[in-house]
Motif scaffolding. Structure first.
Motif, PDB file in Angstrom:
ATOM      1  N   ASP A   1     -54.123   4.232  13.839  1.00 44.18           N
ATOM      2  CA  ASP A   1     -53.210   4.222  14.972  1.00 44.18           C
ATOM      3  C   ASP A   1     -53.954   3.655  16.169  1.00 44.18           C
ATOM      4  N   ILE A   2     -53.449   2.575  16.699  1.00 43.49           N
ATOM      5  CA  ILE A   2     -54.049   1.960  17.877  1.00 43.49           C
ATOM      6  C   ILE A   2     -52.986   1.904  18.966  1.00 43.49           C
ATOM      7  N   PHE A   3     -53.155   2.767  19.947  1.00 37.20           N
ATOM      8  CA  PHE A   3     -52.226   2.863  21.067  1.00 37.20           C
ATOM      9  C   PHE A   3     -50.778   3.002  20.601  1.00 37.20           C
ATOM     10  N   GLY A   4     -50.560   3.842  19.593  1.00 41.34           N
ATOM     11  CA  GLY A   4     -49.213   4.102  19.110  1.00 41.34           C
ATOM     12  C   GLY A   4     -48.693   3.131  18.078  1.00 41.34           C
ATOM     13  N   SER A   5     -49.476   2.153  17.705  1.00 39.03           N
ATOM     14  CA  SER A   5     -49.076   1.187  16.675  1.00 39.03           C
ATOM     15  C   SER A   5     -49.862   1.449  15.399  1.00 39.03           C
ATOM     16  N   LYS A   6     -49.149   1.541  14.281  1.00 37.64           N
ATOM     17  CA  LYS A   6     -49.819   1.675  12.988  1.00 37.64           C
ATOM     18  C   LYS A   6     -50.316   0.290  12.585  1.00 37.64           C
ATOM     19  N   VAL A   7     -51.626   0.184  12.352  1.00 35.89           N
ATOM     20  CA  VAL A   7     -52.243  -1.095  12.000  1.00 35.89           C
ATOM     21  C   VAL A   7     -52.915  -0.943  10.638  1.00 35.89           C
ATOM     22  N   LEU A   8     -52.572  -1.833   9.716  1.00 35.13           N
ATOM     23  CA  LEU A   8     -53.190  -1.841   8.394  1.00 35.13           C
ATOM     24  C   LEU A   8     -54.409  -2.747   8.434  1.00 35.13           C
ATOM     25  N   LEU A   9     -55.521  -2.243   7.938  1.00 37.05           N
ATOM     26  CA  LEU A   9     -56.779  -2.987   7.967  1.00 37.05           C
ATOM     27  C   LEU A   9     -57.166  -3.447   6.566  1.00 37.05           C
ATOM     28  N   GLY A  10     -57.962  -4.500   6.518  1.00 35.86           N
ATOM     29  CA  GLY A  10     -58.489  -4.977   5.250  1.00 35.86           C
ATOM     30  C   GLY A  10     -57.873  -6.274   4.776  1.00 35.86           C
ATOM     31  N   GLY A  11     -57.120  -6.954   5.646  1.00 37.44           N
ATOM     32  CA  GLY A  11     -56.471  -8.184   5.233  1.00 37.44           C
ATOM     33  C   GLY A  11     -56.603  -9.322   6.219  1.00 37.44           C
ATOM     34  N   ALA A  12     -57.572  -9.229   7.139  1.00 36.66           N
ATOM     35  CA  ALA A  12     -57.703 -10.280   8.149  1.00 36.66           C
ATOM     36  C   ALA A  12     -59.077 -10.183   8.808  1.00 36.66           C
ATOM     37  N   GLU A  13     -59.296 -11.092   9.746  1.00 43.36           N
ATOM     38  CA  GLU A  13     -60.537 -11.134  10.511  1.00 43.36           C
ATOM     39  C   GLU A  13     -60.206 -11.056  11.992  1.00 43.36           C
ATOM     40  N   ILE A  14     -61.233 -10.722  12.774  1.00 50.07           N
ATOM     41  CA  ILE A  14     -61.153 -10.915  14.217  1.00 50.07           C
ATOM     42  C   ILE A  14     -62.295 -11.834  14.609  1.00 50.07           C
ATOM     43  N   ARG A  15     -62.069 -12.590  15.657  1.00 51.84           N
ATOM     44  CA  ARG A  15     -63.054 -13.574  16.102  1.00 51.84           C
ATOM     45  C   ARG A  15     -63.221 -13.473  17.603  1.00 51.84           C
ATOM     46  N   VAL A  16     -64.477 -13.413  18.038  1.00 54.17           N
ATOM     47  CA  VAL A  16     -64.781 -13.387  19.465  1.00 54.17           C
ATOM     48  C   VAL A  16     -65.819 -14.467  19.744  1.00 54.17           C
ATOM     49  N   VAL A  17     -65.879 -14.889  20.984  1.00 55.95           N
ATOM     50  CA  VAL A  17     -66.782 -15.964  21.380  1.00 55.95           C
ATOM     51  C   VAL A  17     -67.820 -15.401  22.347  1.00 55.95           C
ATOM     52  N   THR A  18     -69.086 -15.721  22.084  1.00 51.97           N
ATOM     53  CA  THR A  18     -70.171 -15.270  22.960  1.00 51.97           C
ATOM     54  C   THR A  18     -70.218 -16.139  24.210  1.00 51.97           C
ATOM     55  N   GLY A  19     -71.010 -15.719  25.174  1.00 54.51           N
ATOM     56  CA  GLY A  19     -71.197 -16.499  26.390  1.00 54.51           C
ATOM     57  C   GLY A  19     -71.788 -17.871  26.121  1.00 54.51           C
ATOM     58  N   SER A  20     -72.540 -18.009  25.020  1.00 48.82           N
ATOM     59  CA  SER A  20     -73.140 -19.303  24.669  1.00 48.82           C
ATOM     60  C   SER A  20     -72.234 -20.151  23.772  1.00 48.82           C
ATOM     61  N   GLY A  21     -71.033 -19.643  23.467  1.00 49.88           N
ATOM     62  CA  GLY A  21     -70.068 -20.420  22.699  1.00 49.88           C
ATOM     63  C   GLY A  21     -70.064 -20.185  21.197  1.00 49.88           C
ATOM     64  N   GLU A  22     -70.927 -19.330  20.698  1.00 49.68           N
ATOM     65  CA  GLU A  22     -70.904 -19.029  19.261  1.00 49.68           C
ATOM     66  C   GLU A  22     -69.713 -18.135  18.948  1.00 49.68           C
ATOM     67  N   TRP A  23     -69.158 -18.334  17.756  1.00 47.56           N
ATOM     68  CA  TRP A  23     -68.088 -17.466  17.290  1.00 47.56           C
ATOM     69  C   TRP A  23     -68.708 -16.357  16.466  1.00 47.56           C
TER      70      TRP A  23
ATOM     71  N   ARG B   1     -55.621 -14.292   7.954  1.00 47.08           N
ATOM     72  CA  ARG B   1     -55.010 -13.239   7.130  1.00 47.08           C
ATOM     73  C   ARG B   1     -55.017 -13.652   5.665  1.00 47.08           C
ATOM     74  N   THR B   2     -55.215 -12.658   4.808  1.00 43.13           N
ATOM     75  CA  THR B   2     -55.228 -12.901   3.368  1.00 43.13           C
ATOM     76  C   THR B   2     -53.961 -12.329   2.740  1.00 43.13           C
ATOM     77  N   ARG B   3     -53.786 -12.579   1.459  1.00 38.77           N
ATOM     78  CA  ARG B   3     -52.583 -12.098   0.775  1.00 38.77           C
ATOM     79  C   ARG B   3     -52.744 -10.704   0.199  1.00 38.77           C
ATOM     80  N   GLY B   4     -53.936 -10.182   0.216  1.00 38.68           N
ATOM     81  CA  GLY B   4     -54.174  -8.852  -0.332  1.00 38.68           C
ATOM     82  C   GLY B   4     -54.886  -7.976   0.667  1.00 38.68           C
ATOM     83  N   TRP B   5     -55.277  -6.794   0.212  1.00 35.04           N
ATOM     84  CA  TRP B   5     -55.940  -5.813   1.061  1.00 35.04           C
ATOM     85  C   TRP B   5     -57.283  -5.465   0.466  1.00 35.04           C
ATOM     86  N   LYS B   6     -58.241  -5.263   1.318  1.00 38.95           N
ATOM     87  CA  LYS B   6     -59.563  -4.795   0.934  1.00 38.95           C
ATOM     88  C   LYS B   6     -59.670  -3.355   1.389  1.00 38.95           C
ATOM     89  N   SER B   7     -60.036  -2.469   0.482  1.00 42.97           N
ATOM     90  CA  SER B   7     -60.215  -1.080   0.888  1.00 42.97           C
ATOM     91  C   SER B   7     -61.620  -0.887   1.438  1.00 42.97           C
TER      92      SER B   7
END
Length: 149
Positions: free
Chosen positions: A82-104, A59-65
């Motif tokens: 709105d994600i399943f009834g939750s208001k979510v603000l975007l532009g201030g963080a990352e998501i990370r997933v891992v592949t079957g071969s272990g790459e992020w 997470r960062t300290r600011g927002w990216k539009s």
């Protein structure tokens, strides 16, 4: 936010990546960039929403539009969804997933907006990694409606 080609080496918060892990960029789009467009499945979009809501990191300290043009005029700042009834603000963080071969695969949380509203189609490796996450399997997906193209 800076533009990075999909599946290029991740460098943004490099110190947050454990030694020996290969981390790649997904969805770092800027104004004027060409990007792959296409449709994705509703279950993928729903699972991506769960990740954006529950598993944001670096997470960062600011927002990216959103830098992309919008047909209906201006966009709320920061971008809110709105994600399943939750208001979510975007532009201030990352998501990370891992592949079957272990790459992020690392994306800005705005990727949800890019996919839902701009028809961005992430690489198949990213789609598969999102769909493989056990924490994204949920009955919530049956309670949400997503806008159609």
């Amino acid at each position: 936010m800076t533009h990075y080609e999909d599946l290029s080496l991740y460098e943004y918060f490099r110190d947050s990546i454990p030694e020996g892990v290969r981390a790649l960029n997904v969805g770092w789009i800027e104004k004027g960039d060409e990007y792959v467009k296409g449709s994705v499945s509703i279950p993928f979009l729903q699972n991506l929403g769960v990740l954006v809501r529950d598993a944001r990191q670096a997470r960062t300290r600011g927002w990216k539009s959103c830098p992309l043009p919008h047909e209906r005029g201006g966009l709320e700042y920061p971008v809110a969804v709105d994600i399943f009834g939750s208001k979510v603000l975007l532009g201030g963080a990352e998501i990370r997933v891992v592949t079957g071969s272990g790459e992020w695969l690392i994306a800005p949380d705005l990727i949800y907006h890019y996919v839902a509203d701009h028809s961005y189609k992430p690489p198949e490796e990213f789609i598969e990694a999102v769909m493989a996450r056990p924490d994204c399997s949920s009955d919530e997906s049956s309670r949400v409606a997503y806008p159609s193209d």
